[in-house]
Design a protein around this motif. Structure first.
Motif, PDB file in Angstrom:
ATOM      1  N   LYS A  74       0.844  -1.194   0.000  1.00 44.27           N
ATOM      2  CA  LYS A  74       0.000   0.000   0.000  1.00 44.27           C
ATOM      3  C   LYS A  74       0.880   1.245   0.000  1.00 44.27           C
ATOM      4  O   LYS A  74       1.946   1.255   0.613  1.00 44.27           O
ATOM      5  CB  LYS A  74      -0.908   0.013   1.241  1.00 44.27           C
ATOM      6  N   ALA A  75       0.419   2.253  -0.707  1.00 44.39           N
ATOM      7  CA  ALA A  75       1.180   3.502  -0.786  1.00 44.39           C
ATOM      8  C   ALA A  75       0.895   4.332   0.465  1.00 44.39           C
ATOM      9  O   ALA A  75      -0.118   5.013   0.564  1.00 44.39           O
ATOM     10  CB  ALA A  75       0.788   4.275  -2.040  1.00 44.39           C
ATOM     11  N   THR A  76       1.779   4.245   1.455  1.00 42.24           N
ATOM     12  CA  THR A  76       1.577   4.974   2.708  1.00 42.24           C
ATOM     13  C   THR A  76       2.718   5.942   3.022  1.00 42.24           C
ATOM     14  O   THR A  76       2.502   6.959   3.673  1.00 42.24           O
ATOM     15  CB  THR A  76       1.415   3.991   3.881  1.00 42.24           C
ATOM     16  N   SER A  77       3.931   5.628   2.580  1.00 40.68           N
ATOM     17  CA  SER A  77       5.087   6.460   2.908  1.00 40.68           C
ATOM     18  C   SER A  77       5.312   7.521   1.838  1.00 40.68           C
ATOM     19  O   SER A  77       5.044   7.302   0.651  1.00 40.68           O
ATOM     20  CB  SER A  77       6.335   5.592   3.042  1.00 40.68           C
ATOM     21  N   HIS A  78       5.852   8.656   2.273  1.00 47.61           N
ATOM     22  CA  HIS A  78       6.172   9.730   1.330  1.00 47.61           C
ATOM     23  C   HIS A  78       7.282   9.294   0.380  1.00 47.61           C
ATOM     24  O   HIS A  78       7.252   9.595  -0.822  1.00 47.61           O
ATOM     25  CB  HIS A  78       6.599  10.984   2.091  1.00 47.61           C
ATOM     26  N   LEU A  79       8.270   8.578   0.915  1.00 53.01           N
ATOM     27  CA  LEU A  79       9.379   8.080   0.109  1.00 53.01           C
ATOM     28  C   LEU A  79       9.205   6.576  -0.094  1.00 53.01           C
ATOM     29  O   LEU A  79       8.752   5.867   0.805  1.00 53.01           O
ATOM     30  CB  LEU A  79      10.716   8.363   0.798  1.00 53.01           C
ATOM     31  N   HIS A  80       9.602   6.088  -1.274  1.00 54.00           N
ATOM     32  CA  HIS A  80       9.409   4.669  -1.543  1.00 54.00           C
ATOM     33  C   HIS A  80      10.382   4.189  -2.618  1.00 54.00           C
ATOM     34  O   HIS A  80      10.577   4.837  -3.640  1.00 54.00           O
ATOM     35  CB  HIS A  80       7.972   4.396  -1.992  1.00 54.00           C
ATOM     36  N   LEU A  81      10.992   3.056  -2.335  1.00 54.92           N
ATOM     37  CA  LEU A  81      11.751   2.297  -3.331  1.00 54.92           C
ATOM     38  C   LEU A  81      10.970   1.001  -3.484  1.00 54.92           C
ATOM     39  O   LEU A  81      11.293  -0.024  -2.897  1.00 54.92           O
ATOM     40  CB  LEU A  81      13.194   2.059  -2.857  1.00 54.92           C
ATOM     41  N   ASP A  82       9.898   1.073  -4.260  1.00 60.49           N
ATOM     42  CA  ASP A  82       8.905   0.009  -4.293  1.00 60.49           C
ATOM     43  C   ASP A  82       9.319  -1.137  -5.217  1.00 60.49           C
ATOM     44  O   ASP A  82      10.470  -1.245  -5.632  1.00 60.49           O
ATOM     45  CB  ASP A  82       7.540   0.579  -4.694  1.00 60.49           C
ATOM     46  N   ASP A  83       8.350  -1.952  -5.571  1.00 59.64           N
ATOM     47  CA  ASP A  83       8.613  -3.144  -6.376  1.00 59.64           C
ATOM     48  C   ASP A  83       8.824  -2.814  -7.851  1.00 59.64           C
ATOM     49  O   ASP A  83       9.131  -3.686  -8.646  1.00 59.64           O
ATOM     50  CB  ASP A  83       7.426  -4.113  -6.220  1.00 59.64           C
ATOM     51  N   GLY A  84       8.656  -1.552  -8.206  1.00 57.65           N
ATOM     52  CA  GLY A  84       8.785  -1.143  -9.598  1.00 57.65           C
ATOM     53  C   GLY A  84       7.474  -0.621 -10.139  1.00 57.65           C
ATOM     54  O   GLY A  84       6.917  -1.170 -11.088  1.00 57.65           O
ATOM     55  N   PHE A  85       6.970   0.437  -9.516  1.00 54.74           N
ATOM     56  CA  PHE A  85       5.691   1.018  -9.913  1.00 54.74           C
ATOM     57  C   PHE A  85       5.921   2.292 -10.718  1.00 54.74           C
ATOM     58  O   PHE A  85       6.964   2.938 -10.593  1.00 54.74           O
ATOM     59  CB  PHE A  85       4.840   1.352  -8.682  1.00 54.74           C
ATOM     60  N   PRO A  86       4.944   2.686 -11.519  1.00 56.53           N
ATOM     61  CA  PRO A  86       5.069   3.942 -12.276  1.00 56.53           C
ATOM     62  C   PRO A  86       4.843   5.143 -11.371  1.00 56.53           C
ATOM     63  O   PRO A  86       4.338   5.019 -10.248  1.00 56.53           O
ATOM     64  CB  PRO A  86       3.955   3.824 -13.316  1.00 56.53           C
ATOM     65  N   ASP A  87       5.203   6.308 -11.861  1.00 58.03           N
ATOM     66  CA  ASP A  87       4.929   7.553 -11.154  1.00 58.03           C
ATOM     67  C   ASP A  87       3.543   8.024 -11.575  1.00 58.03           C
ATOM     68  O   ASP A  87       3.358   8.559 -12.674  1.00 58.03           O
ATOM     69  CB  ASP A  87       5.989   8.610 -11.495  1.00 58.03           C
ATOM     70  N   SER A  88       2.565   7.830 -10.704  1.00 64.48           N
ATOM     71  CA  SER A  88       1.179   8.162 -11.048  1.00 64.48           C
ATOM     72  C   SER A  88       0.972   9.653 -11.240  1.00 64.48           C
ATOM     73  O   SER A  88      -0.043  10.078 -11.800  1.00 64.48           O
ATOM     74  CB  SER A  88       0.235   7.635  -9.961  1.00 64.48           C
ATOM     75  N   ARG A  89       1.942  10.466 -10.797  1.00 62.01           N
ATOM     76  CA  ARG A  89       1.847  11.912 -11.014  1.00 62.01           C
ATOM     77  C   ARG A  89       1.966  12.258 -12.493  1.00 62.01           C
ATOM     78  O   ARG A  89       1.596  13.346 -12.924  1.00 62.01           O
ATOM     79  CB  ARG A  89       2.929  12.624 -10.208  1.00 62.01           C
TER      80      ARG A  89
END
Length: 492
Positions: A124-139
């Motif tokens: 889940k997107a909860t943190s301001h900073l993230h080195l996730d699994d490889g998600f796009p920038d929804s912005r």
């Protein structure tokens, strides 16, 4: 009529629920749990209204509601009674089996088993900073264009058609636009009849595993692979075999040896950028995989989850583009291209298979969001998605280069990696002295989410690896993230 039973009734005139429904529900509860039994006479509406200090019409409406539902029955001249056809209920008492703390809203009264393969973490997107699994920038997502298209679908056209039931294979226009798009960008040879629209790759794979894999079938994936595929295979009752994966992708020689011993039903691959390592399946192995599929008759499920993001050269052509025997099912979605929030994906295969899987889909989900699907069709038709992907590819390449430079200069002595030729994450190996689970925990406390690599390292205990996604973070966010990791490691 002054029975203590009715002293249990408690009405709140300030509550949002109408008072008559409160009364009806509470009487229903007394019938269910036993204080009121079948055939028992209730006070008249006048007596009940005086007892509860409410208007008589309130009691009449409550009684009428329970009469309509079959909880009460009325006999002219005799009064209102609990329906005689209801079974007699003993007043419930708590026993050793149900303690006073038992809460049916939290815990069911029946037993069931949660199989281990279902225990997968939900990101889940909860943190301001993230080195996730490889998600796009929804912005970066073309939200304005999509909103405009969706609104148009809501307001224009025949409402019976646009707001009614549609084709279980998905919106016709999206399948047509997607067919042209896939043929142009991936070299496929499709028509709209070769495409089934689904709610993301995971749904497509569920349909395939449910509809095409039987209990006891032998199926294959890489030694490290996407957990969603493995979970679906296990749920279908298949016997899962794993093949070694090296710097050239899945070992197809090892696969051939297995094919000589077992009747393989399906092979799951991510050949463009293997998940999780991001390596590409080498050309000779691609050809061998297709040849083995024809020779031994197994289905290839090609998960092309991030085809659009390849930085070294033009993207490699999918296996499906070279499939002359109808053995490949090709799956993809707009999750990585646009945003995970928009659940629009697709399965590509032979017409008879797509028709069959559409029948399977119908018992799970009658259809998708037709208005959203048509809105996506408009994005394809007007070229918005093409322009968005060109922009995203440029930005993600820049972020990859910056991130890899930061890893090299700031953390080079504590980890190792290869610059990925594509995808949205770096497959990163940490020094064995660094506990990834504790590192991820401490990072989260400082506002940085990173996956601890548990599922990868459990599959291969010699590893201490994880995926560090860079695409969803801006350059400044990447710098902050690496800075946090550096400080944690320095203070270990």
């Amino acid at each position: 009529m002054g029975s203590p039973i009715f002293s249990l009734l408690c009405l709140d005139k300030q509550d949002k629920q109408p008072v008559y429904l409160q009364l009806a529900n509470q009487l229903m509860g007394l019938i269910r749990t036993g204080p009121l039994n079948a055939g028992q006479r209730l006070p008249s509406s006048r007596e009940m209204s005086e007892m509860l200090q409410v208007h008589r019409k309130t009691v009449v409406r409550a009684y009428d509601e329970l009469l309509a539902q079959g909880w009460l029955e009325s006999h002219t001249g005799s009064g209102t009674f609990v329906a005689r056809h209801l079974p007699r209920t003993e007043v419930q008492t708590l026993t050793d089996n149900k303690s006073a703390s038992f809460n049916p809203q939290r815990t069911a009264g029946f037993s069931f088993t949660v199989a281990p393969h279902l225990e997968r973490p939900v990101l889940k997107a909860t943190s301001h900073l993230h080195l996730d699994d490889g998600f796009p920038d929804s912005r970066l997502a073309p939200v304005e264009e999509l909103t405009r298209n969706y609104r148009g679908q809501m307001l224009h056209g025949n409402p019976y058609v646009r707001l009614g039931y549609g084709d279980t294979t998905g919106a016709s226009r999206l399948r047509q636009e997607l067919s042209a798009y896939l043929n142009e960008t991936r070299g496929l040879h499709t028509t709209a009849e070769n495409i089934l629209i689904v709610r993301g790759t995971i749904m497509g794979f569920f349909l395939v595993a449910t509809g095409l894999v039987a209990k006891g079938d032998h199926v294959v994936s890489g030694s490290m692979s996407w957990g969603g595929a493995s979970a679906n295979f296990i749920q279908a009752g298949a016997q899962l075999h794993t093949m070694p994966v090296d710097e050239y992708g899945m070992d197809t020689d090892a696969l051939e040896q297995l094919c000589k011993q077992k009747n393989i039903r399906m092979v799951y691959v991510t050949p463009h950028h293997h998940y999780p390592t991001t390596v590409a399946l080498r050309a000779d192995r691609r050809l061998q995989l297709l040849r083995l599929s024809e020779k031994y008759g197994f289905i290839i499920f090609e998960d092309d989850y991030d085809y659009d993001f390849h930085y070294l050269s033009k993207p490699l052509a999918p296996l499906a583009s070279a499939d002359k025997a109808g053995m490949v099912l090709y799956g993809g979605s707009f999750t990585k291209a646009i945003s995970p929030a928009f659940r629009v994906g697709y399965l590509v295969g032979s017409e008879n298979v797509i028709n069959y899987l559409a029948k399977v889909r119908r018992i799970v989900d009658r259809q998708g969001d037709l208005m959203l699907e048509n809105a996506f069709a408009e994005l394809l038709h007007t070229g918005v998605i093409h322009r968005h992907l060109r922009k995203s590819l440029r930005l993600y390449r820049e972020r990859r280069d910056l991130f890899c430079e930061l890893l090299r200069t700031e953390l080079g002595s504590d980890l190792s990696f290869q610059v990925p030729v594509g995808g949205m994450a770096v497959w990163t190996g940490f020094d064995r002295g660094i506990n990834l689970e504790k590192l991820a925990e401490k990072a989260l406390q400082k506002g940085l989410y990173m996956y601890d690599g548990h599922s990868f390292n459990r599959a291969d205990p010699t590893l201490n690896h994880t995926r560090l996604g860079f695409a969803s973070s801006s350059p400044s966010e990447l710098e902050q993230a690496v800075g946090i990791i550096k400080k944690i490691i320095a203070n270990k």
